[in-house]
Design a protein around this motif. Structure first.
Motif, mmCIF file in Angstrom:
data_model
loop_
_atom_site.group_PDB
_atom_site.id
_atom_site.type_symbol
_atom_site.label_atom_id
_atom_site.label_comp_id
_atom_site.label_asym_id
_atom_site.label_seq_id
_atom_site.Cartn_x
_atom_site.Cartn_y
_atom_site.Cartn_z
ATOM 1 N N ALA A 23 0.894 -1.133 -0.071
ATOM 2 C CA ALA A 23 0.001 -0.080 -0.227
ATOM 3 C C ALA A 23 0.818 1.164 0.199
ATOM 4 O O ALA A 23 0.531 2.092 -0.804
ATOM 5 C CB ALA A 23 -1.097 -0.088 1.252
ATOM 6 N N VAL A 24 1.877 1.283 0.776
ATOM 7 C CA VAL A 24 2.756 2.387 1.000
ATOM 8 C C VAL A 24 3.606 2.673 -0.330
ATOM 9 O O VAL A 24 3.645 3.733 -1.019
ATOM 10 C CB VAL A 24 3.616 2.496 2.353
ATOM 11 C CG1 VAL A 24 4.553 3.502 2.110
ATOM 12 C CG2 VAL A 24 2.640 2.457 3.326
ATOM 13 N N THR A 25 4.345 1.679 -0.958
ATOM 14 C CA THR A 25 5.090 1.647 -2.139
ATOM 15 C C THR A 25 4.472 2.180 -3.298
ATOM 16 O O THR A 25 4.760 3.104 -4.016
ATOM 17 C CB THR A 25 5.958 0.480 -2.290
ATOM 18 O OG1 THR A 25 5.008 -0.534 -2.558
ATOM 19 C CG2 THR A 25 6.952 0.230 -1.153
ATOM 20 N N ALA A 26 2.997 1.490 -3.323
ATOM 21 C CA ALA A 26 2.182 1.833 -4.472
ATOM 22 C C ALA A 26 1.580 3.529 -4.494
ATOM 23 O O ALA A 26 1.765 4.086 -5.446
ATOM 24 C CB ALA A 26 0.866 1.135 -4.633
ATOM 25 N N ALA A 27 1.301 4.044 -3.133
ATOM 26 C CA ALA A 27 1.036 5.371 -2.853
ATOM 27 C C ALA A 27 2.140 6.231 -3.224
ATOM 28 O O ALA A 27 2.013 7.183 -4.004
ATOM 29 C CB ALA A 27 0.701 5.543 -1.513
ATOM 30 N N LEU A 28 3.446 5.861 -2.879
ATOM 31 C CA LEU A 28 4.647 6.798 -3.326
ATOM 32 C C LEU A 28 4.924 6.697 -4.838
ATOM 33 O O LEU A 28 5.357 7.608 -5.591
ATOM 34 C CB LEU A 28 5.912 6.051 -2.559
ATOM 35 C CG LEU A 28 5.934 6.218 -1.222
ATOM 36 C CD1 LEU A 28 6.787 5.267 -0.571
ATOM 37 C CD2 LEU A 28 6.117 7.930 -0.661
ATOM 38 N N ALA A 29 4.515 5.503 -5.731
ATOM 39 C CA ALA A 29 4.845 5.510 -6.930
ATOM 40 C C ALA A 29 3.718 6.240 -7.744
ATOM 41 O O ALA A 29 3.673 6.348 -9.155
ATOM 42 C CB ALA A 29 4.988 4.155 -7.470
ATOM 43 N N ASN A 30 2.632 6.476 -7.157
ATOM 44 C CA ASN A 30 1.394 7.028 -8.165
ATOM 45 C C ASN A 30 1.531 8.357 -8.119
ATOM 46 O O ASN A 30 1.682 9.208 -7.231
ATOM 47 C CB ASN A 30 0.122 6.662 -6.986
ATOM 48 C CG ASN A 30 -1.100 7.384 -8.157
ATOM 49 O OD1 ASN A 30 -1.138 7.791 -9.210
ATOM 50 N ND2 ASN A 30 -2.081 7.247 -7.373
#
Length: 248
Positions: A23-30
């Protein structure tokens, strides 16, 4: 005042807190997501390529546990984010004008675990997006993001005020609206043709409301055995999306 033992799931000004590596890495990548701050263990943070302007706080496991709901599997990472910008249904439908990607419509599905799991299945089977009612669906949250395992950042989620009106707009865009319900007389495979498909699913327990059923082109059921009465709505969504993807 918060009740004793409460674990916050939102931060400053109602911003949701996400937890867990995916969840955190996907948010950072968005690029569409604004991440306000990140907390993490030194080990977890060392694995991330964080922008230098992002506020980062090193924290131990116990401190992280106090930032999220009790027993949330944070995996050493917590982030506070802004909710994504709202998307209009018309804009979503325009994106899929020239392809066969299915759409998922949820009628008052309120469990954030189910909505997150449906987002994950929608991403897995390359759905155009999901549509929910604004007042009868969960907000973005750490629970939704965790269950979606990154798909909250990649699968469009449209919230509408009036679901019946939205279903009319979906039909005008060329979708064949199939409502899944156990009392249907035909299976999903029998109801599907070559058209673009919008799968409509009802709430946990109650199923689709009558007004929603009347705004479907056909009703269909999944061919499950008599050993169980029904499937969980997120499981039903996954099976239905597979069926649409695998149709000949």
């Amino acid at each position: 005042m918060a009740k004793r033992g409460h674990r916050p799931s939102t931060g400053t000004a109602g911003r949701p807190r996400f937890w867990g590596r995916h969840a955190v890495t996907a948010a950072l990548a968005n690029p569409e997501r604004i991440v306000r701050k990140v907390w993490g263990t030194r080990e977890a943070l060392a694995a991330l390529d964080l922008p230098p302007v992002l506020p980062v706080t090193f924290a131990d496991v116990a401190d992280l546990g106090r930032l999220v709901p009790a027993d949330a599997p944070h995996q050493g990472l917590v982030a506070e984010v802004d909710p994504l910008e709202d998307m209009w249904l018309g804009d979503l439908l325009a994106q899929g004008r020239d392809d066969q990607r299915p759409l998922v419509v949820l009628d008052q599905v309120t469990d954030p675990h189910n909505v997150g799991a449906i987002l994950r299945s929608a991403a897995a089977f390359d759905a155009l997006g999901i549509v929910t009612q604004d007042r009868h669906s969960p907000p973005e949250s750490g629970t939704v993001a965790r269950a979606a395992s990154g798909a909250l950042e990649t699968t469009p989620w449209v919230r509408v005020v009036n679901l019946a009106r939205a279903l009319e707009e979906i039909a005008e865009a060329g979708f064949w609206r199939i409502g899944l319900t156990g009392h249907a007389t035909q299976t999903l495979a029998e109801a599907m043709g070559a058209q673009r498909i919008a799968i409509v699913l009802g709430a946990e327990g109650e199923g689709m409301r009558q007004n929603t059923e009347t705004h479907c082109d056909e009703l269909a059921k999944l061919p499950i055995s008599g050993k169980v009465e029904s499937l969980n709505v997120s499981n039903a969504a996954a099976v239905a999306l597979y069926a649409v993807a695998a149709r000949g």
